[in-house]
Design an enzyme around this catalytic site. Structure first.
Site, short mmCIF file in Angstrom:
data_model
loop_
_atom_site.label_atom_id
_atom_site.label_comp_id
_atom_site.label_asym_id
_atom_site.label_seq_id
_atom_site.Cartn_x
_atom_site.Cartn_y
_atom_site.Cartn_z
N SER A 1 -6.93 -4.76 7.50
CA SER A 1 -8.16 -4.98 6.74
C SER A 1 -8.95 -6.08 7.44
O SER A 1 -8.39 -6.84 8.24
CB SER A 1 -7.78 -5.45 5.33
OG SER A 1 -8.91 -5.94 4.63
N TYR B 1 -2.75 -10.35 -0.82
CA TYR B 1 -3.35 -9.32 0.03
C TYR B 1 -3.67 -9.90 1.42
O TYR B 1 -3.35 -9.29 2.45
CB TYR B 1 -4.62 -8.79 -0.65
CG TYR B 1 -5.24 -7.58 -0.02
CD1 TYR B 1 -4.78 -6.30 -0.32
CD2 TYR B 1 -6.31 -7.70 0.87
CE1 TYR B 1 -5.37 -5.18 0.26
CE2 TYR B 1 -6.89 -6.59 1.44
CZ TYR B 1 -6.43 -5.33 1.13
OH TYR B 1 -7.01 -4.22 1.70
P1 NAD Z 1 -6.40 3.85 -2.66
O1 NAD Z 1 -6.01 3.12 -3.90
O2 NAD Z 1 -7.47 4.87 -2.69
O3 NAD Z 1 -5.11 4.52 -2.00
C1 NAD Z 1 -3.89 3.86 -1.93
C2 NAD Z 1 -2.82 4.88 -1.67
O4 NAD Z 1 -1.55 4.20 -1.63
C3 NAD Z 1 -2.71 5.95 -2.76
O5 NAD Z 1 -2.35 7.18 -2.18
C4 NAD Z 1 -1.57 5.41 -3.63
O6 NAD Z 1 -0.91 6.44 -4.36
C5 NAD Z 1 -0.67 4.85 -2.55
N1 NAD Z 1 0.32 3.90 -3.06
C6 NAD Z 1 0.12 2.75 -3.73
N2 NAD Z 1 1.31 2.18 -4.04
C7 NAD Z 1 2.26 2.98 -3.53
C8 NAD Z 1 3.69 2.95 -3.50
N3 NAD Z 1 4.37 1.95 -4.06
N4 NAD Z 1 4.34 3.96 -2.89
C9 NAD Z 1 3.66 4.98 -2.32
N5 NAD Z 1 2.32 5.08 -2.31
C10 NAD Z 1 1.64 4.08 -2.91
O7 NAD Z 1 -6.74 2.67 -1.63
P2 NAD Z 1 -7.49 2.68 -0.20
O8 NAD Z 1 -8.70 1.85 -0.36
O9 NAD Z 1 -7.58 4.03 0.37
O10 NAD Z 1 -6.47 1.79 0.64
C11 NAD Z 1 -5.66 2.30 1.67
C12 NAD Z 1 -5.31 1.18 2.62
O11 NAD Z 1 -6.50 0.68 3.21
C13 NAD Z 1 -4.64 -0.01 1.93
O12 NAD Z 1 -3.63 -0.54 2.77
C14 NAD Z 1 -5.79 -1.00 1.79
O13 NAD Z 1 -5.33 -2.32 1.74
C15 NAD Z 1 -6.55 -0.72 3.06
N6 NAD Z 1 -7.94 -1.17 3.03
C16 NAD Z 1 -8.81 -0.70 2.10
C17 NAD Z 1 -10.11 -1.15 2.12
C18 NAD Z 1 -11.16 -0.67 1.15
O14 NAD Z 1 -12.24 -1.22 1.14
N7 NAD Z 1 -10.89 0.34 0.35
C19 NAD Z 1 -10.52 -2.07 3.08
C20 NAD Z 1 -9.60 -2.52 4.01
C21 NAD Z 1 -8.31 -2.07 3.97
#
Ligand code: NAD
Length: 260
Positions: free
Chosen positions: A142, A155
């Site tokens: 991130s 985080y």
């Molecule tokens: P999201 O909530 O849409 O998806 C998260 C996914 O992780 C889902 O499929 C959920 O079911 C799964 N998950 C959560 N806990 C779990 C567990 N214990 N076991 C198995 N699966 C689990 O979130 P996102 O925004 O798509 O985030 C995905 C990644 O990207 C994360 O690592 C997040 O930190 C990172 N990220 C997101 C953003 C953003 O702005 N959305 C920015 C930077 C980084």
């Protein structure tokens, strides 16, 4: 390009992971989906990606907080396809609170899913990659792997840790066909961020649109969200021969957030 390769994408039932799974499958990889959600909806997604890509797409419900489940996830890919060529450590959760009132159990959960899970998955997948002499490990960190924001202690710590794990993994595989890199997205409009927009709207009495614009304007100079499709495209590029010597890098895809 990725025909015959197999990919595990953790947390791919939603958001960024789903975008990456779609992009890898479209490039020809067989994909093991993982994550939470409604059983029927997950099956619908699985079948749709398989239909659109013509590749073999499966699902495993491993809880990424549990090392035994993570081992079983990697074993499932090996049993089905004889290996795990591409590992995308993407599953992630967030908790927003000041340190002095940050619940200890949320700290443990965020560290387990966002950091320790990548270690466990990498540990199990590496021998399979070494056996085939090729591999790609992509850690979804991130902007918060590079810079901090208040109220996100767990985080930010987990994502900085993931950037460090990426470098160590890259060094230990440097003289092989296996690479490891981190992707560092800025704001992406997924359920994880929608929760933060909803909280901001409620706290500051803003409309949903105003809350979105406020969130972006505070951090992301482009004023635009990064999309799961763009991140999927970057992941596919990291799997290409052009990326053979990209090793241990943290690639920002953040609308200028960390350029400031
Ligand atoms: P999201 O909530 O849409 O998806 C998260 C996914 O992780 C889902 O499929 C959920 O079911 C799964 N998950 C959560 N806990 C779990 C567990 N214990 N076991 C198995 N699966 C689990 O979130 P996102 O925004 O798509 O985030 C995905 C990644 O990207 C994360 O690592 C997040 O930190 C990172 N990220 C997101 C953003 C953003 O702005 N959305 C920015 C930077 C980084």
């Amino acid at each position: 390009m990725l025909k015959g390769k197999s990919a595990i994408v953790t947390g791919s039932t939603s958001g960024i992971g789903l975008g990456i799974a779609r992009a890898l499958a479209r490039s020809g990889a067989n994909v093991l989906l993982n994550g939470w959600g409604d059983e029927q909806e997950i099956e619908r997604l699985r079948a749709q990606i398989a239909h659109d890509s013509g590749t073999d797409v499966a699902y495993h419900g491993a809880d990424m907080q549990r090392p035994d489940d993570i081992a079983a996830l990697v074993d499932a890919a090996a049993a089905r396809w004889g290996g795990a060529d591409i590992l995308v450590n993407n599953a992630g959760i967030q908790h927003v609170a000041p340190i002095d009132s940050f619940p200890a159990e949320r700290w443990d959960a965020v560290i387990a899913v966002n950091l320790s899970a990548a270690f466990h998955a990498t540990r199990h997948a590496l021998p399979l990659m070494r056996a085939r002499g090729w591999g790609r490990i992509i850690n979804i960190a991130s902007a918060h792997g590079l810079v901090a924001s208040a109220q996100k202690a767990a985080y930010v710590a987990a994502k900085h840790g993931l950037v460090g794990l990426t470098k160590v993994t890259a060094l230990e595989t440097a003289q092989s066909g296996i690479t490891c890199n981190a992707i560092c997205p800025g704001w992406v409009l997924t359920p994880l961020v929608q929760q933060q927009i909803d909280a901001l709207a409620a706290r500051e009495r803003l409309s949903p649109l105003e809350a979105k614009q406020r969130l972006l304007s505070e951090k992301q100079p482009s004023g635009e969200f990064t999309t799961p499709e763009e991140i999927g495209g970057l992941a596919v590029f990291l799997c290409s021969p052009a990326a053979n010597q990209i090793r241990g890098a943290s690639l920002s895809i953040d609308g200028g957030w960390t350029a400031q």
